[in-house]
Motif scaffolding. Structure first.
Motif, PDB file in Angstrom:
ATOM      1  N   CYS A   1       0.941  -1.264   0.106  1.00 47.11           N
ATOM      2  CA  CYS A   1      -0.088   0.088   0.002  1.00 47.11           C
ATOM      3  C   CYS A   1       0.911   1.383  -0.009  1.00 47.11           C
ATOM      4  O   CYS A   1       0.498   2.223  -0.468  1.00 47.11           O
ATOM      5  CB  CYS A   1      -0.863   0.012   1.073  1.00 47.11           C
TER       6      CYS A   1
ATOM      7  N   ARG B   1       9.823  -0.282  -3.860  1.00 53.71           N
ATOM      8  CA  ARG B   1      10.148   0.699  -4.610  1.00 53.71           C
ATOM      9  C   ARG B   1      11.235   0.609  -5.775  1.00 53.71           C
ATOM     10  O   ARG B   1      11.067   1.593  -6.690  1.00 53.71           O
ATOM     11  CB  ARG B   1      10.395   2.012  -3.604  1.00 53.71           C
TER      12      ARG B   1
ATOM     13  N   GLN C   1       2.218   1.957  -3.457  1.00 51.54           N
ATOM     14  CA  GLN C   1       1.012   2.390  -4.531  1.00 51.54           C
ATOM     15  C   GLN C   1       0.353   3.699  -4.010  1.00 51.54           C
ATOM     16  O   GLN C   1      -0.430   4.267  -4.853  1.00 51.54           O
ATOM     17  CB  GLN C   1      -0.026   1.252  -4.566  1.00 51.54           C
ATOM     18  N   ALA C   2       0.764   4.140  -2.851  1.00 51.13           N
ATOM     19  CA  ALA C   2       0.252   5.460  -2.544  1.00 51.13           C
ATOM     20  C   ALA C   2       0.720   6.665  -3.133  1.00 51.13           C
ATOM     21  O   ALA C   2       1.742   6.459  -3.830  1.00 51.13           O
ATOM     22  CB  ALA C   2       0.146   5.486  -1.022  1.00 51.13           C
ATOM     23  N   ARG C   3      -0.042   7.856  -2.892  1.00 54.28           N
ATOM     24  CA  ARG C   3       0.594   8.912  -3.544  1.00 54.28           C
ATOM     25  C   ARG C   3       1.624   9.350  -2.522  1.00 54.28           C
ATOM     26  O   ARG C   3       1.662   8.960  -1.313  1.00 54.28           O
ATOM     27  CB  ARG C   3      -0.674  10.011  -3.409  1.00 54.28           C
ATOM     28  N   PRO C   4       2.614  10.581  -2.864  1.00 58.32           N
ATOM     29  CA  PRO C   4       3.543  10.596  -2.332  1.00 58.32           C
ATOM     30  C   PRO C   4       3.444  11.311  -0.841  1.00 58.32           C
ATOM     31  O   PRO C   4       3.955  10.861   0.192  1.00 58.32           O
ATOM     32  CB  PRO C   4       4.686  11.758  -3.105  1.00 58.32           C
ATOM     33  N   ALA C   5       2.242  11.896  -0.743  1.00 61.74           N
ATOM     34  CA  ALA C   5       1.810  12.462   0.462  1.00 61.74           C
ATOM     35  C   ALA C   5       1.189  11.591   1.582  1.00 61.74           C
ATOM     36  O   ALA C   5       1.682  11.650   2.697  1.00 61.74           O
ATOM     37  CB  ALA C   5       0.812  13.741   0.347  1.00 61.74           C
ATOM     38  N   VAL C   6       0.484  10.764   0.929  1.00 65.28           N
ATOM     39  CA  VAL C   6      -0.073   9.629   1.826  1.00 65.28           C
ATOM     40  C   VAL C   6       1.070   8.685   2.068  1.00 65.28           C
ATOM     41  O   VAL C   6       1.505   8.075   3.352  1.00 65.28           O
ATOM     42  CB  VAL C   6      -0.978   8.845   1.071  1.00 65.28           C
ATOM     43  N   ARG C   7       2.119   8.437   1.252  1.00 66.27           N
ATOM     44  CA  ARG C   7       3.173   7.442   1.416  1.00 66.27           C
ATOM     45  C   ARG C   7       4.116   8.168   2.753  1.00 66.27           C
ATOM     46  O   ARG C   7       4.646   7.444   3.637  1.00 66.27           O
ATOM     47  CB  ARG C   7       3.999   7.401   0.282  1.00 66.27           C
TER      48      ARG C   7
END
Length: 275
Positions: free
Chosen positions: A80, A165, A83-89
């Motif tokens: 997860c 990654r 696959q998440a957006r950079p901010a969420v990551r």
């Protein structure tokens, strides 16, 4: 500066390594074969002592359970994260790292508060009418496993996320472009390519789990004895230095074997996600 002078720069670090690490290890090895008498009698206890066999079996069982659960849960989180957006990551990464900023002792005491007979979990279950009497959630292998899984999750997530990654996202896109469903692309492309990270994380979790002391002591309550606690018992209470150092040497050997298998199965570049 003469280029040959750079050869001497590692010497202080090597001397420190020898004095702080190799010398104590050699003393531990010497005690294990000389106390109470010269020979390998202490090592024979590994196959003749029922109590040591029971401790080793308990340690192996809990370590395997911990590693398996940490890998399964950690794989989901690591996937997860990738696959998440950079901010969420970044937020997920902070959530993964946050437990590492709290001592193992504090986290173990938190689990004692949650799992004891009058703890939060039993109180909620009894208040909801799901159980009639408190469940035995600690002072057993279940409680020790829960505490160790919680502690080991970051060590499983970070290596797997780092490796994931490093995978080329174009490979998944190519699989989808050739008609594979999302599930098929994951199962036949992403999962096999991520296995080196899974293996590396599994070995890392096993290595840390073998030497766990605080969590088994607090959540096991003396009823679940792992090898680190047993070593402490032999040396500090029973004064059986030969037995304790023998187990410590065997533990170091087991960790060395795991590291060797890791180096043979997964290169450090593959584990870190480097190309």
């Amino acid at each position: 500066m003469n280029s040959g002078a750079y050869r001497w720069f590692p010497i202080p670090a090597l001397l420190l390594l020898v004095l702080a690490y190799l010398v104590p290890l050699s003393q531990v090895l010497m005690i294990s074969v000389t106390d109470p008498e010269l020979g390998l009698g202490n090592y024979a206890l590994l196959v003749t002592s029922p109590s040591i066999a029971r401790v080793l079996a308990t340690t192996a069982r809990i370590c395997v359970i911990t590693a398996t659960a940490a890998l399964v849960l950690g794989y989901v989180v690591a996937y997860c994260m990738t696959q998440a957006r950079p901010a969420v990551r970044r937020l997920m990464l902070v959530g993964v790292l946050l437990p590492l900023w709290v001592s193992v002792l504090a986290r173990s005491f938190a689990w004692v508060t949650l799992l004891r007979r009058e703890g939060v979990v039993n109180s909620v279950l009894m208040g909801a009418g799901l159980i009639q009497s408190p469940l035995p959630l600690m002072w057993n292998e279940f409680g020790v496993s829960v505490g160790m899984i919680h502690t080991m999750l970051p060590y499983a997530i970070l290596p797997m996320a780092s490796h994931m990654r490093g995978l080329d996202p174009a490979l998944m896109a190519a699989a989808r472009g050739m008609g594979a469903s999302r599930a098929q692309a994951f199962r036949r492309v992403f999962l096999p390519l991520s296995l080196p990270g899974v293996i590396g994380a599994g070995v890392l979790v096993l290595i840390f789990s073998l030497g766990f002391y605080v969590t088994p002591v607090l959540l096991g309550g003396g009823r679940v004895r792992m090898v680190a606690e047993y070593i402490s018992l032999q040396i500090q209470e029973l004064l059986q230095w030969g037995t304790g150092t023998m187990l410590a040497t065997a533990l170091i050997a087991a960790i060395g074997l795991l590291l060797f298998l890791l180096s043979r199965a997964v290169g450090l570049r593959a584990l870190s996600g480097a190309r």
